[in-house]
Design an enzyme around this catalytic site. Structure first.
Site, PDB file in Angstrom:
ATOM      1  N   GLU A  82      11.028  16.853  23.768  1.00 63.15           N
ATOM      2  CA  GLU A  82      11.879  16.623  22.600  1.00 63.15           C
ATOM      3  C   GLU A  82      11.300  17.211  21.316  1.00 63.15           C
ATOM      4  O   GLU A  82      12.033  17.597  20.420  1.00 63.15           O
ATOM      5  CB  GLU A  82      12.108  15.118  22.429  1.00 63.15           C
ATOM      6  CG  GLU A  82      13.290  14.776  21.570  1.00 63.15           C
ATOM      7  CD  GLU A  82      13.771  13.354  21.783  1.00 63.15           C
ATOM      8  OE1 GLU A  82      14.119  12.709  20.784  1.00 63.15           O
ATOM      9  OE2 GLU A  82      13.799  12.887  22.939  1.00 63.15           O
ATOM     10  N   TYR A 134       6.317   3.893  23.770  1.00 64.84           N
ATOM     11  CA  TYR A 134       7.566   4.347  23.148  1.00 64.84           C
ATOM     12  C   TYR A 134       8.113   3.254  22.230  1.00 64.84           C
ATOM     13  O   TYR A 134       8.281   2.106  22.652  1.00 64.84           O
ATOM     14  CB  TYR A 134       8.586   4.671  24.232  1.00 64.84           C
ATOM     15  CG  TYR A 134       9.813   5.381  23.726  1.00 64.84           C
ATOM     16  CD1 TYR A 134       9.703   6.590  23.048  1.00 64.84           C
ATOM     17  CD2 TYR A 134      11.084   4.854  23.922  1.00 64.84           C
ATOM     18  CE1 TYR A 134      10.829   7.253  22.582  1.00 64.84           C
ATOM     19  CE2 TYR A 134      12.210   5.514  23.464  1.00 64.84           C
ATOM     20  CZ  TYR A 134      12.078   6.713  22.791  1.00 64.84           C
ATOM     21  OH  TYR A 134      13.184   7.366  22.332  1.00 64.84           O
ATOM     22  N   ASP A 161      12.379  12.096  25.479  1.00 64.42           N
ATOM     23  CA  ASP A 161      12.259  10.635  25.448  1.00 64.42           C
ATOM     24  C   ASP A 161      13.331  10.020  26.345  1.00 64.42           C
ATOM     25  O   ASP A 161      14.479  10.484  26.377  1.00 64.42           O
ATOM     26  CB  ASP A 161      12.439  10.115  24.015  1.00 64.42           C
ATOM     27  CG  ASP A 161      11.320  10.586  23.092  1.00 64.42           C
ATOM     28  OD1 ASP A 161      10.248  10.963  23.601  1.00 64.42           O
ATOM     29  OD2 ASP A 161      11.526  10.573  21.865  1.00 64.42           O
TER      30      ASP A 161
END
Length: 696
Positions: free
Chosen positions: A7, A307, A102
């Protein structure tokens, strides 16, 4: 060749370093850094490389029929041409593509967008997906050893959000901006999540404005005998002043301990961090949600935390909790890690358990010296919260005392920390001990003094950013990934200012007009339903086309109401926006002083009585002007602040005082020969007052 797409650039660099046997070769492809090793290329995107938009014929706001815009075609256009070209070049010769973005709705869509670009030049390329929650060597290697299928339903849910937000935002923003005459960079943005959120803030302010304070009195006695403490009359609030004064008048000089109740109170350890609770905790230590997410993203990409976008509040069994704690044995958290490891590791569990990502937790240790101050503050917050979820309860010893003074009961409560438990690890906002002296029932006490304190009930407090995010979550407004962005947008559009959050007159005007003539937009019900629909797309229960079509129909009904009341909406908005331009009353002629524009486009404060009155004050050339509720005691003008995106607000204060200080400074400089003929312009005068305000 094996093509890996991440990403962001930093993620690509880190993953390439982890997967390669030796340092990967850095190679620029069409101006984009890529990392190559063992017939593998890793490239990082900049988030979305394409965006949804309407065809060019709809670009002119004044000439576009908004009814047609509701059902207009939506196109996908490249936003980063250099990255798109680089992906095409790499993808053309690749045999296999792995999406390593992600793992959430947005990440899946970003990956699928890149895959679609490659498929146009290489239709037969095979593709898969890897999931990870921390960018650590162990987890990255494990993820690439166990790739999974791409979740096209999850990507479709992300795309539906883009399309729906585009259509609703464009139609409503254009309608309101055209109706109010606010075009250009001062347009009035309206959105399906933004507007209900703004309505929450405005309606809270209305509660405060309509709140009628009620006076009340509290009666306190200071008691001494072996120790001094204060007790309050058991009635609490006296609403009748005469009754309160009569009670005070009858009190003698001694009291007797009527009862002592000893007890214990426990506090359970906190649940693991999901995104909402993390942002609330960050806000409590002085870091705004938008800054907290930006810093959390940095910590995640560098492998320091997991995350940061998750709803999960239950650690999965696969998480090596003991290993994470052991990794801190050689850090400044050594003492905490040792204590946890000496007992049974049984973490707390929150109410929500999901399978995408674990709760936010530390991934690897990092030294304080390697991070900036705010980065360390957030990293430490995550570490301490993680440790606290394994700790025991906090135990307090409590003491409730009732003292009889001339037949009137007074009470005092004490609390002493017996066992810090989880608060030893997570020491934020620790309540202080309230120690009462050693007392016995029947003991006589001397009344040192009696105080009758007059107070009045207070309006409900404004929402802080952390509290507002929790309300948005409870109402189904936005997602864990977007709520902080919505709040940031309200600030950047000058709808709100300060923290706790305060709405401007413009916010009042927009919300009141919409609530009166198109209330659906300001209520959470509609957008909450669409959020649930998007979840069902990701679960494969309904299609993206169905939800987008349904949302267009919803918007069509809203638009009918707005069109029917167009003139009334226009009048309400224009009247409300005028109020947000009023700075105060002209001391020369008593007309309104308002924010105006010259024929050349420069801004200034001018008298509404012009041309009969020519009083003016200068204003800065750029930035959103926010009129606050604070007034200057000398000139009666409202204080103003200037908001520029990405910068700290400039607290000008009273524009008249600021101008006077600037003139004074110019005169001093002329006297000292520093300048000859000054050009008149507003400059920030860094008086002590300004410095104090700007540091808040």
């Amino acid at each position: 060749m094996h093509l890996i797409i991440t990403e962001k650039h930093d993620t690509a660099k880190r993953i390439a370093a982890i997967l390669s046997d030796k340092k990967p070769d850095k190679e620029r492809v069409n101006g984009v850094d890529t990392y190559k090793f063992n017939e593998t290329a890793v490239i990082g995107l900049s988030g979305h490389i394409v965006e949804v938009d309407f065809p060019k014929e709809y670009n002119n706001w004044q000439k576009t029929d908004l009814q047609n815009l509701i059902h207009a075609e939506v196109l996908t256009n490249p936003t980063h041409a250099n990255i798109v070209t680089a992906i095409r070049k790499l993808g053309k010769t690749a045999q296999h593509l792995t999406i390593a973005t992600d793992y959430d709705r947005e990440g899946e869509l970003i990956g699928v967008e890149a895959l679609n670009v490659v498929k146009k030049v290489n239709p037969d390329i095979s593709a898969d997906r890897v999931h990870y929650s921390t960018i650590t060597p162990a987890e990255i290697k494990k993820a690439f050893s166990n790739p999974v299928k791409i979740d096209f339903n999850l990507a479709a849910a992300g795309e539906s959000r883009q399309v729906i937000d585009l259509i609703w935002g464009a139609v409503l923003t254009r309608f309101v901006s055209l109706s109010s005459g606010r075009l250009g960079d001062k347009f009035l943005s309206v959105g399906r999540v933004q507007s209900p959120t703004l309505a929450i803030i405005v309606n809270r302010e209305k509660e405060r404005e309509t709140f009628i304070s009620v006076p009340y009195w509290e009666l306190y006695a200071t008691l001494i005998n072996g120790g001094e403490f204060e007790a309050q009359h058991k009635k609490g609030r006296f609403l009748d002043q005469a009754e309160a004064e009569a009670t005070r008048a009858k009190l003698g000089k001694t009291g007797t301990v009527k009862s002592i109740i000893l007890g214990k109170r426990s506090e359970k350890p906190p649940m693991p961090f999901n995104t909402t609770e993390f942002l609330r905790a960050a806000s409590a230590i002085g870091i705004s949600p938008s800054n907290a997410m930006r810093i959390a993203e940095f910590l995640y990409v560098n492998g320091y935390i997991s995350y940061p976008r998750t709803d999960n509040t239950v650690y999965p069994e696969t998480l090596d909790m003991k290993g994470i704690i052991e990794s801190f044995l050689n850090t400044e958290f050594k003492e905490y890690a040792q204590k946890l490891l000496s007992g049974k590791l049984q973490p707390t569990r929150g109410k929500k358990e999901t399978t995408d990502h674990p709760p936010i937790h530390p991934a690897t240790p990092v030294k304080r010296s390697q991070l900036k101050d705010d980065e360390w503050k957030l990293y430490e917050l995550v570490v301490r919260r993680f440790f606290a979820t394994f700790a025991g309860e906090t135990l307090w010893e409590t003491m409730a005392v009732t003292v009889d003074i001339s037949g009137e009961d007074f009470g005092a409560n004490g609390a002493r920390l017996m066992e810090p438990g989880w608060r030893w690890y997570y020491s934020y906002n620790l309540p202080e001990d309230r120690i009462l002296p050693k007392l016995a029932e029947g003991q006589s006490l001397t009344v040192k003094e009696v105080n009758l304190v007059g107070k009045e009930t207070q309006p409900p407090s404004r929402y802080g950013q952390g509290h507002l995010i929790k309300i948005m979550e409870d109402l189904g407004l936005g997602t864990k990934s977007t709520r902080h962005e919505i709040i940031s947008k309200l600030y950047s559009r000058a709808y709100v200012h300060g923290n706790p959050i305060q709405p401007t007159k413009t916010a009042f005007a927009v919300v009141e007009a919409l609530e009166k003539y198109a209330s659906t937009i300001t209520k959470p019900d509609m957008t909450s339903k669409l959020e649930k629909d998007m979840d069902e797309i990701s679960e494969g229960k309904i299609t993206e086309d169905f939800v987008v079509r349904e949302s267009r129909d919803m918007l069509g009904e809203v638009f009918k109401d707005m069109t029917k009341n167009k003139d009334l909406i226009s009048e309400a908005l224009r009247n409300g926006l005028y109020e947000d331009r009023v700075i105060g009353t002209c001391q020369k002629c008593s007309s309104d002083l308002i924010i105006r524009k010259s024929k050349k486009g420069s801004r200034f404060i001018g008298c509404s009585g012009y041309p009969n009155c020519d009083f003016t004050l200068p204003l800065p050339k750029i930035g959103q002007i926010v009129v606050t509720e604070k007034q200057c005691s000398d000139h009666g003008l409202f204080h103003i602040k200037i908001v520029n995106k990405g910068k700290r607000p400039w607290e000008i204060g009273c524009p008249h005082c600021n101008f006077n200080e600037w003139q004074k400074k110019i005169e001093e400089e002329k006297k000292n020969g520093l300048i000859k003929e000054p050009k008149i312009e507003v400059k920030e005068v860094k008086s002590n007052k300004t410095k104090r305000n700007s540091s808040k």
